[in-house]
Design a protein around this motif. Structure first.
Motif, short mmCIF file in Angstrom:
data_model
loop_
_atom_site.label_atom_id
_atom_site.label_comp_id
_atom_site.label_asym_id
_atom_site.label_seq_id
_atom_site.Cartn_x
_atom_site.Cartn_y
_atom_site.Cartn_z
N ALA A 1 30.23 32.43 -9.73
CA ALA A 1 29.08 31.54 -9.53
C ALA A 1 27.84 32.32 -9.09
O ALA A 1 26.74 32.12 -9.62
CB ALA A 1 29.43 30.47 -8.49
N VAL B 1 24.04 26.68 -11.98
CA VAL B 1 25.49 26.72 -11.74
C VAL B 1 25.91 25.67 -10.72
O VAL B 1 25.29 25.52 -9.65
CB VAL B 1 25.91 28.11 -11.21
CG1 VAL B 1 27.43 28.16 -10.98
CG2 VAL B 1 25.49 29.21 -12.18
N VAL C 1 22.95 28.53 -6.45
CA VAL C 1 24.18 27.85 -6.88
C VAL C 1 24.32 26.55 -6.10
O VAL C 1 24.16 26.51 -4.88
CB VAL C 1 25.40 28.76 -6.63
CG1 VAL C 1 26.71 28.02 -6.96
CG2 VAL C 1 25.29 30.04 -7.46
#
Length: 396
Positions: free
Chosen positions: A25, A35, A129
């Protein structure tokens, strides 16, 4: 980016916020990909936090492809070569995490494993992320993109990464989820067994009548052509300790393992020399020079109860052979509950060794312990997580 009128759209969805999932990630996020990292647990990196007694044995200085087990022994070479232990060490040093080598190249944090999780979360934040814990995936489908249904909403992405681990330590939430989804998309799964796990052995099989639980000694454990010299530990149920955990990954039900309880000495030479130099000594006293006293007493029980001078050389020769090579057949292992890893997993013949992408399912990636790549004890499995996660993160 995939569009989904009924859910939230991402470039990449990673399922499983363990070592491999976090690495994938953060790598993809820092490439500018949008992500989503999902996990059913309420916090990330649970196995990282408990590893190494809470200090995290995060890699090994001597990481090499031949220290991993796979039905496809060349598969993992590419990933390990492209993202090495030295790359991860550089990341740790960049975050100023103090560490040390414990033994055999094993690197541990000086402080808490929480520092490694904090580092990975900081790197994820740098890549923006979106991390969501407490999300249980209910269904995965694929049309133009992968669609995920969870108990807390729906999501879609062009790339889906399965990083949910294997079957080891179910009390921490381990399951066969990755295998189930892989099979659904036509990937094969090899036989899976517990690895890095204590073995169950009866006292009769050990050939030692006395209960020896708690005794530890330096020994060589062998199975087939593979051997490990480290400590073994007698337990209530059989044997554990580093040498046994290592050999357990090579052992299969019904096979014997060999134990050399005296790896630094030729037992026959030692015993015959003591017969000359200490003729009046009892065997348990002589054996007490080289073994813990309880073990010496238990092992000596198979010799005549008399002074060393009275024991025939042929008896000492046969006894010595059992010290240097004692074959025992375990009844089993302590199972996935005690196993550190799962041996076997998603068949690597169905994956690209460079990208971890499924050969016949564009956009589906499999990384970490779920894949049929299992490392030795001592930081190797974390390195596989970092390496496989980084490779997938480079291309998703």
């Amino acid at each position: 980016m995939s569009a989904d009128p009924d859910g939230q759209a991402f470039d990449v969805i990673v399922i499983g916020a363990g070592a491999a999932g976090l690495m994938c990630a953060l790598t993809a996020g820092q490439r500018g990909r949008k992500v989503l990292l999902l996990d059913h647990a309420d916090k990330v990196g649970a196995k990282i936090l408990i590893s190494g007694g809470g200090r995290c044995n995060f890699t090994n200085l001597y990481c090499a492809a031949d220290r991993f087990i796979s039905a496809n022994p060349h598969f993992h070479k590419s990933a390990l070569d492209r993202y090495t232990q030295h790359d991860f060490i550089a990341l740790v040093e960049r975050h100023r995490i103090a560490y040390h080598e414990k033994t055999l190249g094993q690197l541990f944090c000086d402080g808490s494993a929480r520092a490694i999780v904090a580092m990975l979360l900081a790197e994820c934040a740098a890549g923006q992320v979106d991390i969501r814990t407490g999300h249980r995936v209910i269904n995965v489908t694929r049309a133009d993109a992968f669609a995920l249904e969870t108990d807390r909403g729906s999501f879609s992405a062009a790339s889906l990464v399965l990083a949910t681990g294997g079957l080891s330590i179910p009390k921490m939430g381990a399951s066969g989820f990755a295998y189930e989804i892989a099979r659904r998309f036509g990937l094969r799964v090899t036989e899976t067994v517990p690895g890095l796990v204590p073995l169950t052995i009866t006292p009769e099989a050990l050939g030692i009548g006395e209960p020896l639980s708690g005794i530890s000694l330096d020994a060589i454990a062998s199975c087939g052509a593979q051997s490990f010299r480290e400590a073994i530990l007698f337990t209530h149920r059989g044997l554990s300790g580093p040498a046994i955990l290592q050999i357990s990954s090579y052992w299969r039900q019904g096979k014997a393992i060999a134990l050399n309880l005296l790896p630094t000495e030729d037992a026959e030479t030692f015993l015959k020399e003591r017969k000359r130099s200490r003729p009046r000594a009892e065997p348990k006293t002589v054996l007490g020079e080289i073994f813990p006293s309880r073990l010496a007493q238990a092992v000596a029980a198979s010799l005549p109860d008399t002074a060393m001078a009275n024991i025939p050389d042929r008896t000492l020769t046969a006894f010595a052979a059992r010290l240097n090579c004692r074959e025992v057949t375990p009844t089993g292992s302590e199972g996935y509950q005690k196993a550190e890893v799962t041996v076997g997993g998603i068949d690597t013949h169905d994956l690209s060794s460079r990208t971890m992408e499924a050969r016949n399912v564009a956009g589906l990636y499999l990384i970490g312990e779920a894949v049929d790549v299992t490392g030795w004890l001592g930081g190797y499995n974390f390195q596989w997580a970092w390496s496989s996660g980084w490779c997938a993160g480079q291309v998703v």
